[in-house]
Design a protein around this motif. Sequence first.
Motif, PDB file in Angstrom:
ATOM      1  N   GLY A  86      59.337  24.593  80.969  1.00  0.00           N
ATOM      2  CA  GLY A  86      59.057  23.170  81.042  1.00  0.00           C
ATOM      3  C   GLY A  86      58.277  22.613  79.872  1.00  0.00           C
ATOM      4  O   GLY A  86      58.014  21.406  79.826  1.00  0.00           O
ATOM      5  N   ASN A  87      57.869  23.489  78.952  1.00  0.00           N
ATOM      6  CA  ASN A  87      57.080  23.049  77.797  1.00  0.00           C
ATOM      7  C   ASN A  87      57.875  23.189  76.511  1.00  0.00           C
ATOM      8  O   ASN A  87      58.849  23.948  76.448  1.00  0.00           O
ATOM      9  N   GLU A  88      57.439  22.468  75.496  1.00  0.00           N
ATOM     10  CA  GLU A  88      58.041  22.636  74.179  1.00  0.00           C
ATOM     11  C   GLU A  88      57.486  23.897  73.520  1.00  0.00           C
ATOM     12  O   GLU A  88      56.401  24.381  73.862  1.00  0.00           O
ATOM     13  N   ARG A  89      58.239  24.412  72.548  1.00  0.00           N
ATOM     14  CA  ARG A  89      57.763  25.573  71.815  1.00  0.00           C
ATOM     15  C   ARG A  89      56.556  25.175  70.967  1.00  0.00           C
ATOM     16  O   ARG A  89      56.567  24.130  70.321  1.00  0.00           O
ATOM     17  N   GLU A  90      55.511  25.998  71.033  1.00  0.00           N
ATOM     18  CA  GLU A  90      54.312  25.706  70.252  1.00  0.00           C
ATOM     19  C   GLU A  90      54.001  26.848  69.302  1.00  0.00           C
ATOM     20  O   GLU A  90      54.220  28.018  69.613  1.00  0.00           O
ATOM     21  N   LEU A  91      53.465  26.484  68.148  1.00  0.00           N
ATOM     22  CA  LEU A  91      53.087  27.483  67.161  1.00  0.00           C
ATOM     23  C   LEU A  91      51.792  28.145  67.592  1.00  0.00           C
ATOM     24  O   LEU A  91      50.835  27.461  67.949  1.00  0.00           O
ATOM     25  N   VAL A  92      51.760  29.462  67.554  1.00  0.00           N
ATOM     26  CA  VAL A  92      50.581  30.215  67.999  1.00  0.00           C
ATOM     27  C   VAL A  92      49.764  30.705  66.804  1.00  0.00           C
ATOM     28  O   VAL A  92      48.548  30.524  66.757  1.00  0.00           O
ATOM     29  N   ALA A  93      50.439  31.342  65.857  1.00  0.00           N
ATOM     30  CA  ALA A  93      49.712  31.924  64.719  1.00  0.00           C
ATOM     31  C   ALA A  93      50.667  32.119  63.553  1.00  0.00           C
ATOM     32  O   ALA A  93      51.858  32.358  63.760  1.00  0.00           O
ATOM     33  N   THR A  94      50.124  31.995  62.347  1.00  0.00           N
ATOM     34  CA  THR A  94      50.914  32.217  61.146  1.00  0.00           C
ATOM     35  C   THR A  94      50.145  33.104  60.175  1.00  0.00           C
ATOM     36  O   THR A  94      48.901  33.163  60.213  1.00  0.00           O
ATOM     37  N   ILE A  95      50.883  33.774  59.306  1.00  0.00           N
ATOM     38  CA  ILE A  95      50.263  34.599  58.272  1.00  0.00           C
ATOM     39  C   ILE A  95      51.124  34.538  57.024  1.00  0.00           C
ATOM     40  O   ILE A  95      52.347  34.672  57.093  1.00  0.00           O
ATOM     41  N   THR A  96      50.492  34.290  55.887  1.00  0.00           N
ATOM     42  CA  THR A  96      51.224  34.230  54.630  1.00  0.00           C
ATOM     43  C   THR A  96      51.460  35.638  54.084  1.00  0.00           C
ATOM     44  O   THR A  96      50.911  36.623  54.592  1.00  0.00           O
ATOM     45  N   SER A  97      52.252  35.719  53.035  1.00  0.00           N
ATOM     46  CA  SER A  97      52.507  37.015  52.428  1.00  0.00           C
ATOM     47  C   SER A  97      51.227  37.614  51.849  1.00  0.00           C
ATOM     48  O   SER A  97      51.101  38.831  51.738  1.00  0.00           O
ATOM     49  N   GLY A  98      50.271  36.766  51.533  1.00  0.00           N
ATOM     50  CA  GLY A  98      48.997  37.236  51.004  1.00  0.00           C
ATOM     51  C   GLY A  98      47.968  37.550  52.062  1.00  0.00           C
ATOM     52  O   GLY A  98      46.869  38.024  51.748  1.00  0.00           O
ATOM     53  N   GLY A  99      48.300  37.258  53.329  1.00  0.00           N
ATOM     54  CA  GLY A  99      47.406  37.613  54.421  1.00  0.00           C
ATOM     55  C   GLY A  99      46.550  36.486  54.965  1.00  0.00           C
ATOM     56  O   GLY A  99      45.736  36.712  55.866  1.00  0.00           O
ATOM     57  N   SER A 100      46.711  35.269  54.481  1.00  0.00           N
ATOM     58  CA  SER A 100      45.974  34.135  55.032  1.00  0.00           C
ATOM     59  C   SER A 100      46.540  33.787  56.403  1.00  0.00           C
ATOM     60  O   SER A 100      47.754  33.766  56.587  1.00  0.00           O
ATOM     61  N   THR A 101      45.649  33.509  57.342  1.00  0.00           N
ATOM     62  CA  THR A 101      46.067  33.283  58.722  1.00  0.00           C
ATOM     63  C   THR A 101      45.659  31.912  59.228  1.00  0.00           C
ATOM     64  O   THR A 101      44.727  31.284  58.713  1.00  0.00           O
ATOM     65  N   ASN A 102      46.372  31.469  60.264  1.00  0.00           N
ATOM     66  CA  ASN A 102      46.049  30.207  60.924  1.00  0.00           C
ATOM     67  C   ASN A 102      46.418  30.347  62.387  1.00  0.00           C
ATOM     68  O   ASN A 102      47.409  31.028  62.716  1.00  0.00           O
ATOM     69  N   TYR A 103      45.618  29.729  63.262  1.00  0.00           N
ATOM     70  CA  TYR A 103      45.817  29.876  64.700  1.00  0.00           C
ATOM     71  C   TYR A 103      45.778  28.540  65.413  1.00  0.00           C
ATOM     72  O   TYR A 103      45.073  27.616  64.994  1.00  0.00           O
ATOM     73  N   ALA A 104      46.509  28.474  66.525  1.00  0.00           N
ATOM     74  CA  ALA A 104      46.360  27.340  67.421  1.00  0.00           C
ATOM     75  C   ALA A 104      44.970  27.390  68.038  1.00  0.00           C
ATOM     76  O   ALA A 104      44.428  28.480  68.283  1.00  0.00           O
TER      77      ALA A 104
END
Length: 119
Positions: free
Chosen positions: A42-60
Amino acid sequence: QVQLVESGGGLVQPGGSLRLSCAASGSDFSIYSMGWSRQAPGNERELVATITSGGSTNYADSVKGRFTISRDNAKRTVYLQMNSLKPEDTAVYYCYANVRGSGPIMKNWGQGTQVTVSS
């Protein structure tokens, strides 16, 4: 053709942990950023976490401090360590990879793995 194969989903009690893996296979391609998204019924897809090729990360915001994304470039694999799981984390988790073969960079998705948090 790049394939992403996920593993590690399952049923876990609240407060428990799971580790998801996603391995990329194929030939003659380069992987750039990778990440995980999730979709609950019932929900839309949400971004949880990302990581670049260099290792930088981002989180919901909803997973900061509980989930950790990492990658092994030699194995072409991205991981999601999920701790202190809550029932609201229940969803199908999809990995993705931004990949370039002979053409432009394209986003490729895995088939999804179910994570259920319940007592």
